[in-house]
Design a protein around this motif. Structure first.
Motif, PDB file in Angstrom:
ATOM      1  N   GLU A   7      -3.711   2.379  15.521  1.00 18.21           N
ATOM      2  CA  GLU A   7      -4.708   2.725  14.895  1.00 18.21           C
ATOM      3  C   GLU A   7      -4.439   1.906  12.940  1.00 18.21           C
ATOM      4  OE1 GLU A   7      -6.832   6.209  17.562  1.00 18.21           O
ATOM      5  OE2 GLU A   7      -6.025   6.225  15.498  1.00 18.21           O
ATOM      6  N   ALA A   8      -4.321   2.243  12.170  1.00 12.84           N
ATOM      7  CA  ALA A   8      -3.919   1.827  11.057  1.00 12.84           C
ATOM      8  C   ALA A   8      -3.850   0.687  11.103  1.00 12.84           C
ATOM      9  CB  ALA A   8      -2.863   2.503  10.309  1.00 12.84           C
ATOM     10  N   THR A   9      -2.382  -0.152  11.789  1.00 10.44           N
ATOM     11  CA  THR A   9      -1.927  -1.118  12.179  1.00 10.44           C
ATOM     12  C   THR A   9      -3.820  -2.143  11.708  1.00 10.44           C
ATOM     13  OG1 THR A   9      -1.720  -1.415  13.494  1.00 10.44           O
ATOM     14  CG2 THR A   9      -0.037  -0.688  11.524  1.00 10.44           C
ATOM     15  N   THR A  10      -3.955  -2.091  12.949  1.00 11.94           N
ATOM     16  CA  THR A  10      -5.265  -2.472  13.359  1.00 11.94           C
ATOM     17  C   THR A  10      -6.382  -2.156  12.614  1.00 11.94           C
ATOM     18  OG1 THR A  10      -4.569  -2.088  15.834  1.00 11.94           O
ATOM     19  CG2 THR A  10      -6.650  -2.544  15.545  1.00 11.94           C
ATOM     20  N   ILE A  11      -7.024  -2.151  11.783  1.00  5.02           N
ATOM     21  CA  ILE A  11      -7.262  -1.550  10.672  1.00  5.02           C
ATOM     22  C   ILE A  11      -7.292  -2.411   9.447  1.00  5.02           C
ATOM     23  CG2 ILE A  11      -8.864   0.123   9.003  1.00  5.02           C
ATOM     24  CD1 ILE A  11      -8.611   2.239  10.662  1.00  5.02           C
ATOM     25  N   CYS A  12      -5.494  -2.779   9.482  1.00  6.31           N
ATOM     26  CA  CYS A  12      -5.570  -3.101   8.526  1.00  6.31           C
ATOM     27  C   CYS A  12      -5.960  -4.642   8.611  1.00  6.31           C
ATOM     28  CB  CYS A  12      -4.259  -2.976   8.454  1.00  6.31           C
ATOM     29  SG  CYS A  12      -2.957  -3.796   7.030  1.00  6.31           S
ATOM     30  N   ASP A  13      -5.692  -4.700  10.011  1.00  8.51           N
ATOM     31  CA  ASP A  13      -5.758  -6.353  10.208  1.00  8.51           C
ATOM     32  C   ASP A  13      -7.011  -7.223  10.044  1.00  8.51           C
ATOM     33  OD1 ASP A  13      -2.732  -6.639  10.822  1.00  8.51           O
ATOM     34  OD2 ASP A  13      -3.201  -6.636  12.849  1.00  8.51           O
ATOM     35  N   PHE A  33      -1.830   6.299   2.089  1.00  7.50           N
ATOM     36  CA  PHE A  33      -0.829   6.884   1.186  1.00  7.50           C
ATOM     37  C   PHE A  33      -0.027   7.904   1.307  1.00  7.50           C
ATOM     38  CE2 PHE A  33      -0.988  10.817  -1.378  1.00  7.50           C
ATOM     39  CZ  PHE A  33      -1.152  10.507  -2.680  1.00  7.50           C
ATOM     40  N   MET A  34      -0.279   8.311   3.155  1.00  7.18           N
ATOM     41  CA  MET A  34       0.365   9.112   3.303  1.00  7.18           C
ATOM     42  C   MET A  34       1.567   8.456   4.005  1.00  7.18           C
ATOM     43  SD  MET A  34      -0.693  11.718   2.407  1.00  7.18           S
ATOM     44  CE  MET A  34      -0.088  13.240   2.892  1.00  7.18           C
ATOM     45  N   CYS A  35       1.873   7.273   4.982  1.00  3.89           N
ATOM     46  CA  CYS A  35       2.474   6.914   5.140  1.00  3.89           C
ATOM     47  C   CYS A  35       3.676   5.998   5.181  1.00  3.89           C
ATOM     48  CB  CYS A  35       1.937   6.667   6.462  1.00  3.89           C
ATOM     49  SG  CYS A  35       3.515   5.560   7.767  1.00  3.89           S
ATOM     50  N   LYS A  36       4.862   5.279   4.566  1.00  2.00           N
ATOM     51  CA  LYS A  36       5.977   4.842   4.538  1.00  2.00           C
ATOM     52  C   LYS A  36       5.617   3.285   4.765  1.00  2.00           C
ATOM     53  CE  LYS A  36       8.224   6.810   1.034  1.00  2.00           C
ATOM     54  NZ  LYS A  36       9.068   7.627   0.318  1.00  2.00           N
ATOM     55  N   SER A  42       1.313  -2.944   5.162  1.00  2.00           N
ATOM     56  CA  SER A  42      -0.175  -3.568   4.355  1.00  2.00           C
ATOM     57  C   SER A  42       0.274  -4.261   3.257  1.00  2.00           C
ATOM     58  CB  SER A  42      -0.461  -1.922   3.668  1.00  2.00           C
ATOM     59  OG  SER A  42      -1.549  -3.032   3.288  1.00  2.00           O
ATOM     60  N   LYS A  43       1.219  -3.811   3.169  1.00  2.00           N
ATOM     61  CA  LYS A  43       1.515  -5.048   2.182  1.00  2.00           C
ATOM     62  C   LYS A  43       2.193  -6.603   1.799  1.00  2.00           C
ATOM     63  CE  LYS A  43       2.792  -1.233  -1.676  1.00  2.00           C
ATOM     64  NZ  LYS A  43       3.870  -1.045  -2.241  1.00  2.00           N
ATOM     65  N   GLN A  44       2.564  -7.087   3.490  1.00  3.47           N
ATOM     66  CA  GLN A  44       3.293  -7.436   4.142  1.00  3.47           C
ATOM     67  C   GLN A  44       2.565  -8.974   4.863  1.00  3.47           C
ATOM     68  OE1 GLN A  44       6.413  -5.890   6.354  1.00  3.47           O
ATOM     69  NE2 GLN A  44       8.222  -6.362   5.046  1.00  3.47           N
ATOM     70  N   ASN A  45       1.327  -7.458   5.100  1.00  8.26           N
ATOM     71  CA  ASN A  45       0.712  -7.770   6.178  1.00  8.26           C
ATOM     72  C   ASN A  45      -0.039  -8.897   4.861  1.00  8.26           C
ATOM     73  OD1 ASN A  45      -1.244  -9.129   7.951  1.00  8.26           O
ATOM     74  ND2 ASN A  45      -2.427  -7.204   8.282  1.00  8.26           N
ATOM     75  N   ALA A  46      -0.068  -8.609   3.238  1.00  6.24           N
ATOM     76  CA  ALA A  46      -0.844  -9.338   2.804  1.00  6.24           C
ATOM     77  C   ALA A  46      -0.482 -10.361   1.836  1.00  6.24           C
ATOM     78  CB  ALA A  46      -1.187  -8.105   1.398  1.00  6.24           C
ATOM     79  N   VAL A  47       0.776 -10.461   2.184  1.00  4.09           N
ATOM     80  CA  VAL A  47       1.832 -11.814   1.641  1.00  4.09           C
ATOM     81  C   VAL A  47       1.719 -12.142   2.469  1.00  4.09           C
ATOM     82  CG1 VAL A  47       4.079 -12.175   0.633  1.00  4.09           C
ATOM     83  CG2 VAL A  47       3.378  -9.954  -0.125  1.00  4.09           C
TER      84      VAL A  47
END
Length: 78
Positions: A7-13, A33-36, A42-47
């Motif tokens: 769910e987090a990756t979907t929301i990130c996208d 904040f809780m999940c490395k 998220s960082k890789q997706n932004a790059v």
């Protein structure tokens, strides 16, 4: 309030395209904040998104030269 990593990756996208709601962004921020793993995603997706914006993609396809340039830029930023 708790999100799974899927769910987090979907929301990130969705967030990167301006489609996530305010509440989804808050839940995502807490999860990241809780999940490395999701933080790294998220960082890789932004790059990757920034690299794609730099390239003037025609028909959503990159030539070999553009692919190589993008790979080098990703290696430097990660």
């Amino acid at each position: 309030m708790k999100l799974t990593c899927d769910e987090a990756t979907t929301i990130c996208d969705k967030s990167q395209y301006g489609e996530a709601s305010f509440w989804e962004k808050i839940k995502l921020s807490f999860h990241i904040f809780m999940c490395k793993n999701c933080s790294l995603y998220s960082k890789q997706n932004a790059v990757l998104s920034k690299c794609l914006q730099k390239q003037k993609c025609k028909n959503n396809c990159l030539c070999e030269k553009e692919k190589s340039a993008m790979e080098e830029e990703i290696k430097v930023k990660i």
